[in-house]
Design an enzyme around this catalytic site. Structure first.
Site, short mmCIF file in Angstrom:
data_model
loop_
_atom_site.label_atom_id
_atom_site.label_comp_id
_atom_site.label_asym_id
_atom_site.label_seq_id
_atom_site.Cartn_x
_atom_site.Cartn_y
_atom_site.Cartn_z
N GLY A 65 0.83 -1.20 0.00
CA GLY A 65 0.00 0.00 0.00
C GLY A 65 0.86 1.24 0.00
O GLY A 65 1.96 1.22 -0.54
N GLU A 99 5.68 -3.23 0.57
CA GLU A 99 5.57 -3.09 -0.89
C GLU A 99 4.84 -1.78 -1.13
O GLU A 99 3.61 -1.73 -1.06
CB GLU A 99 4.80 -4.29 -1.47
P1 NAD Z 1 -5.46 0.89 0.71
O1 NAD Z 1 -6.09 2.20 1.03
O2 NAD Z 1 -6.31 -0.25 0.32
O3 NAD Z 1 -4.56 0.52 1.94
C1 NAD Z 1 -3.84 -0.67 2.00
C2 NAD Z 1 -4.18 -1.42 3.28
O4 NAD Z 1 -3.82 -0.65 4.40
C3 NAD Z 1 -5.67 -1.74 3.39
O5 NAD Z 1 -5.81 -3.10 3.72
C4 NAD Z 1 -6.11 -0.81 4.51
O6 NAD Z 1 -7.16 -1.35 5.27
C5 NAD Z 1 -4.88 -0.66 5.34
N1 NAD Z 1 -4.86 0.61 6.08
C6 NAD Z 1 -5.24 1.82 5.63
N2 NAD Z 1 -5.07 2.76 6.58
C7 NAD Z 1 -4.56 2.11 7.66
C8 NAD Z 1 -4.15 2.54 8.96
N3 NAD Z 1 -4.23 3.82 9.35
N4 NAD Z 1 -3.67 1.61 9.81
C9 NAD Z 1 -3.57 0.33 9.42
N5 NAD Z 1 -3.94 -0.12 8.21
C10 NAD Z 1 -4.43 0.74 7.33
O7 NAD Z 1 -4.43 1.03 -0.48
P2 NAD Z 1 -3.53 2.28 -0.85
O8 NAD Z 1 -2.52 2.52 0.18
O9 NAD Z 1 -4.35 3.40 -1.37
O10 NAD Z 1 -2.80 1.61 -2.11
C11 NAD Z 1 -2.24 2.38 -3.08
C12 NAD Z 1 -0.75 2.52 -2.83
O11 NAD Z 1 -0.17 1.24 -2.75
C13 NAD Z 1 -0.03 3.22 -3.95
O12 NAD Z 1 0.96 4.04 -3.41
C14 NAD Z 1 0.58 2.08 -4.73
O13 NAD Z 1 1.71 2.43 -5.46
C15 NAD Z 1 0.92 1.13 -3.63
N6 NAD Z 1 0.98 -0.22 -4.15
C16 NAD Z 1 2.17 -0.90 -4.11
C17 NAD Z 1 2.24 -2.18 -4.63
C18 NAD Z 1 3.49 -2.96 -4.61
O14 NAD Z 1 3.44 -4.14 -4.90
N7 NAD Z 1 4.64 -2.38 -4.29
C19 NAD Z 1 1.10 -2.77 -5.17
C20 NAD Z 1 -0.08 -2.06 -5.17
C21 NAD Z 1 -0.14 -0.80 -4.65
#
Ligand code: NAD
Length: 439
Positions: A193, A215
């Site tokens: 994320g 990641e």
């Molecule tokens: P998201 O909002 O779904 O968050 C990811 C996870 O974090 C979710 O399961 C969510 O419930 C949890 N989360 C959110 N806030 C939280 C908190 N305060 N405390 C604990 N857990 C929490 O996804 P996102 O972050 O918007 O994803 C997009 C980002 O992820 C982009 O920056 C993207 O580049 C990155 N990404 C990286 C990869 C990789 O493989 N490196 C793959 C996909 C996405």
């Protein structure tokens, strides 16, 4: 549907820990059984998962299979094919003064691990890490993203029907539920994320000295050299950028190229986009939607960052943003200030390779760096003079489908890696063994 609806996160972890303590998850046979069951889930229930992905992200069925369901099946097949060999003890030479003796390493499972997934590839990014965790002989808690609710529900319903319920648990939820989970002690936390939450995860993990894999994302640049075949460049670039409406962690974020190539590339991109999605991409079954209104509004604010070559239109009710190419984009414009994570491709002009390398090195280390060039010198220089999670020449995004390559970031784009044997390494401890005979 959680299988023990009243269970607290502490109860879930305790139940899985009790299973791990029995040793049931350690034999190769159990690991293979779980991987084969997960493979069955994906092939028998693929259409249910594809429907959920369509509901959450407007993902077309073809793309859902290619980038999520079949992708994960291939990861399982690769693991099943090589796991026995990867698990063989690795002998190492013993120094003379200790001989006779033997020394080797073995891969120990860690225990109970937590996988936290994002919404953009909600099947692949939850289940590919689970494949590694099971292959390494662990119990696993899987936390899908609440922002892809249909997929979260589907996975929570299906996993307990196929996998060992006392070794694999799905916990659904948003911030409060994840916060509760993070208060538990795990033996590894695998998070995909954004970097803000990555920091929260790492802070929570530090309390228990739990190792983490992060990641993360960031802006992945593309360098386009002079004198490359721009028809091919545009086709490969557009396919990688606009898949999943640009909501891909390794999507090409922006293009760096010289002014003349930029002029020609913008024409080639406009043409290729018509071929890919037709005159009106809103009507194309292959073109996705923005995940929610918050991201739609954020992306809308980036559309005026340059001269619109193609696209630029939007429809909030349908969370639709047209595939958009922006030319003559200034390095300090809004679209260059954050990871785009949507269907907007800025072309930024640089004088030459030196300026492109300086531009890349001035910013956070990207998850991926891409380049289109015929020059070996240029490839060598980019390899030596820049740092990024991955580097791909001639074809963006596809490096993560090579199972023998580690997939992960560096610096702001993350730490640790996975896929194939790198997943096994991530989810195990490489234990050092020395064996000196008594006689
Ligand atoms: P998201 O909002 O779904 O968050 C990811 C996870 O974090 C979710 O399961 C969510 O419930 C949890 N989360 C959110 N806030 C939280 C908190 N305060 N405390 C604990 N857990 C929490 O996804 P996102 O972050 O918007 O994803 C997009 C980002 O992820 C982009 O920056 C993207 O580049 C990155 N990404 C990286 C990869 C990789 O493989 N490196 C793959 C996909 C996405």
């Amino acid at each position: 549907m959680p299988h023990h609806p009243s269970e607290s996160p502490a109860d879930v972890v305790a139940r899985l820990r009790a299973t791990f303590a029995t040793g049931r998850t350690k034999p190769l046979a159990w690991r293979r059984e779980q991987l084969e069951a997960l493979r069955r889930l994906l092939t028998e229930r693929g259409d249910e998962l594809a429907a959920a992905l369509h509901a959450d992200l407007g993902k077309g069925a073809k793309e859902a299979y290619r980038t999520e369901i079949d992708f994960t099946v291939r990861e399982i097949d690769h693991t099943l094919q090589h796991l026995a060999q990867w698990l063989r003890p690795q002998p190492v030479p013993v120094p003379e003064r200790l001989s006779p003796a033997s020394a080797y390493t073995v891969q120990d499972p860690l225990g109970v691990v937590l996988v936290i997934a994002p919404w953009n590839y909600p099947v692949q990014l939850l289940l590919a890490p689970v494949v590694g965790a099971l292959a390494a002989g662990n119990c696993v808690v899987a936390k899908p993203s609440e922002l892809a609710p249909a997929t979260s529900r589907a996975v929570a319903g299906l996993l307990p029907r196929y996998l060992d319920r006392d070794a694999v648990a799905v916990v659904e939820g948003a911030v409060p539920e994840t916060t509760d989970l993070l208060a538990q002690r795990f033996d590894h936390i695998f998070y995909t994320g954004n970097g803000q939450v990555g920091r929260i995860v790492m802070r929570a993990a530090a309390e228990n000295l739990t190792p983490v894999t992060l990641e993360l994302g960031g802006k992945s640049p593309v360098f386009v050299d002079r004198g490359t075949d721009l028809g091919t460049v545009a086709a490969r670039l557009a396919a990688a950028k606009f898949m999943n409406a640009g909501q891909t962690c390794v999507a090409p974020d922006y293009v760096l190229t010289d002014p003349q190539t930029a002029r020609e590339l913008e024409k080639a991109l406009a043409e290729v986009l018509r071929d890919l999605y037709g005159q009106d991409p809103a009507e194309s079954p292959d073109y996705g939607r923005i995940v929610n209104e918050r991201h739609f509004d954020r992306l809308s604010g980036l559309l005026d960052s340059g001269r619109t070559v193609t696209g630029g239109t939007r429809d909030r009710a349908r969370r639709y943003i047209a595939p958009t190419v922006l030319a003559e984009v200034a390095p300090d414009s809004p679209v260059m200030g954050e990871e785009i994570f949507g269907p907007i491709l800025p072309l930024v002009e640089v004088a030459d390779l030196d300026e492109a390398i300086a531009f890349i090195r001035d910013r956070d280390k990207p998850l991926a760096l891409y380049a289109f060039t015929e020059s070996q010198t240029t490839r060598d220089r980019l390899t030596r003079e820049t740092s990024s999670g991955g580097l791909a020449f001639g074809l963006p995004v596809a490096h993560l489908t090579v199972s023998d390559l580690p997939f992960g970031g560096v610096g702001e784009s993350g730490m640790g890696s996975y896929h194939g044997r790198y997943s096994l390494d991530t989810f195990s401890h490489r234990k050092a063994v020395l064996d000196k005979p008594l006689g």
